[in-house]
Design a protein around this motif. Structure first.
Motif, short mmCIF file in Angstrom:
data_model
loop_
_atom_site.label_atom_id
_atom_site.label_comp_id
_atom_site.label_asym_id
_atom_site.label_seq_id
_atom_site.Cartn_x
_atom_site.Cartn_y
_atom_site.Cartn_z
N MET A 32 0.84 -1.18 0.00
CA MET A 32 0.00 0.00 0.00
C MET A 32 0.88 1.24 0.00
O MET A 32 1.94 1.27 0.61
N LYS A 33 0.40 2.28 -0.67
CA LYS A 33 1.11 3.54 -0.73
C LYS A 33 1.31 4.12 0.67
O LYS A 33 0.51 3.88 1.56
N LYS A 34 2.36 4.91 0.81
CA LYS A 34 2.60 5.63 2.05
C LYS A 34 2.42 7.12 1.79
O LYS A 34 2.75 7.61 0.72
N VAL A 35 1.91 7.83 2.80
CA VAL A 35 1.86 9.28 2.76
C VAL A 35 3.16 9.78 3.39
O VAL A 35 3.44 9.49 4.56
N ILE A 36 3.95 10.49 2.59
CA ILE A 36 5.26 10.96 3.03
C ILE A 36 5.26 12.48 3.11
O ILE A 36 5.01 13.16 2.11
N LEU A 37 5.53 13.00 4.29
CA LEU A 37 5.75 14.43 4.45
C LEU A 37 7.23 14.67 4.19
O LEU A 37 8.08 14.27 4.98
N ASN A 38 7.56 15.25 3.05
CA ASN A 38 8.94 15.59 2.70
C ASN A 38 9.01 17.10 2.68
O ASN A 38 8.41 17.75 1.82
N LEU A 39 9.73 17.65 3.65
CA LEU A 39 9.65 19.08 3.88
C LEU A 39 10.98 19.63 4.39
O LEU A 39 11.68 18.97 5.15
N ALA A 40 11.27 20.86 3.98
CA ALA A 40 12.44 21.57 4.49
C ALA A 40 12.02 22.44 5.67
O ALA A 40 10.95 23.06 5.63
N ILE A 41 12.85 22.44 6.71
CA ILE A 41 12.61 23.33 7.85
C ILE A 41 13.92 23.98 8.24
O ILE A 41 15.01 23.50 7.90
N THR A 42 13.81 25.07 8.98
CA THR A 42 14.99 25.73 9.52
C THR A 42 15.38 25.03 10.82
O THR A 42 14.60 24.25 11.38
N LEU A 43 16.56 25.32 11.30
CA LEU A 43 17.02 24.73 12.56
C LEU A 43 16.08 25.05 13.70
O LEU A 43 15.88 24.24 14.61
N ASP A 44 15.42 26.22 13.65
CA ASP A 44 14.48 26.57 14.70
C ASP A 44 13.04 26.18 14.38
O ASP A 44 12.10 26.62 15.03
N GLY A 45 12.85 25.30 13.38
CA GLY A 45 11.57 24.64 13.17
C GLY A 45 10.55 25.34 12.29
O GLY A 45 9.37 24.99 12.31
N PHE A 46 10.98 26.32 11.49
CA PHE A 46 10.04 27.03 10.63
C PHE A 46 10.07 26.48 9.20
O PHE A 46 11.14 26.13 8.68
N ILE A 47 8.89 26.45 8.56
CA ILE A 47 8.81 25.98 7.17
C ILE A 47 8.82 27.14 6.19
O ILE A 47 8.99 26.94 4.99
N GLU A 48 8.64 28.34 6.70
CA GLU A 48 8.81 29.55 5.90
C GLU A 48 9.01 30.71 6.85
O GLU A 48 8.68 30.62 8.04
N GLY A 49 9.57 31.78 6.32
CA GLY A 49 9.80 32.96 7.13
C GLY A 49 8.52 33.72 7.42
O GLY A 49 7.44 33.35 6.96
N PRO A 50 8.61 34.83 8.16
CA PRO A 50 7.42 35.57 8.57
C PRO A 50 6.63 36.16 7.40
O PRO A 50 5.45 36.44 7.53
N ASN A 51 7.27 36.34 6.27
CA ASN A 51 6.59 36.87 5.08
C ASN A 51 6.44 35.81 3.99
O ASN A 51 6.32 36.14 2.82
#
Length: 185
Positions: free
Chosen positions: A1-20
């Motif tokens: 069965m297929k797997k749902v994979i979260l493939n994501l970049a984060i910063t060292l302090d845990g953010f996926i994008e900056g404030p803007n």
């Protein structure tokens, strides 16, 4: 069965994008072999905001051939948009209700995995419903201090088991986890 994979970049302090909404800190190294990951999936899950921003993104004419090829490969995947509203005419299927049931049905189709692309609200929904089979998190060597965090407003603690690591020449560290309840089965 297929797997749902979260493939994501984060910063060292845990953010996926900056404030803007900036992601200019995210680097792609040749040694990351992102092409192999893209080849391993045949389906992508988007929230509406992420789909609007990236679902039909086209690199500019001065982009490298590798970047153009990467986006072409991404756009060749079957796309599902999770949203409270659907828009006819899109090159994607909208899912507006029964998320867990519909994800279970999609996991039975085909033989390649599913990339949970995002955004943050969709990721939070998938985490809280226990729908992520693998977390593939690339920690980038930058600290933003503020932005959109990956993990917020979780209903409960999630135990994870480390199943793999990679360190790339840029200093990016890829951590791969499975939820503990999946590894106990």
């Amino acid at each position: 069965m297929k797997k749902v994979i979260l493939n994501l970049a984060i910063t060292l302090d845990g953010f996926i994008e900056g404030p803007n909404g900036e992601v200019d800190w995210c680097v792609m190294d040749d040694d990351m072999n992102f092409e192999a990951f893209i080849e391993s999936v045949d389906t992508m899950f988007y929230g509406r905001v992420s789909y609007d921003g990236w679902g039909n993104f086209q690199p500019d004419e001065n982009a490298s051939p590798n970047e153009k090829q990467m986006w072409s490969a991404i756009h060749s995947k079957k796309k599902f948009i999770f949203s409270s509203q659907s828009r006819p005419g899109e090159k994607a299927t909208y899912i507006t209700s029964d998320v867990a049931y519909k994800v279970a049905e999609i996991k039975k189709q085909g033989d390649k995995d599913i990339w949970l692309y995002g955004g943050a609200n969709l990721i939070k929904t998938f985490i809280n419903l226990g729908l992520i089979d693998r977390y593939k998190i690339s920690v980038h060597p930058v600290v933003l201090g503020s932005g959109k965090p990956l993990f917020e407003d979780l209903k409960e603690r999630i135990g994870l088991k480390l199943i793999g690591t990679n360190v790339f020449k840029s200093g990016v560290v890829e951590l791969e986890y499975e939820p503990e309840n999946l590894t106990e089965l």
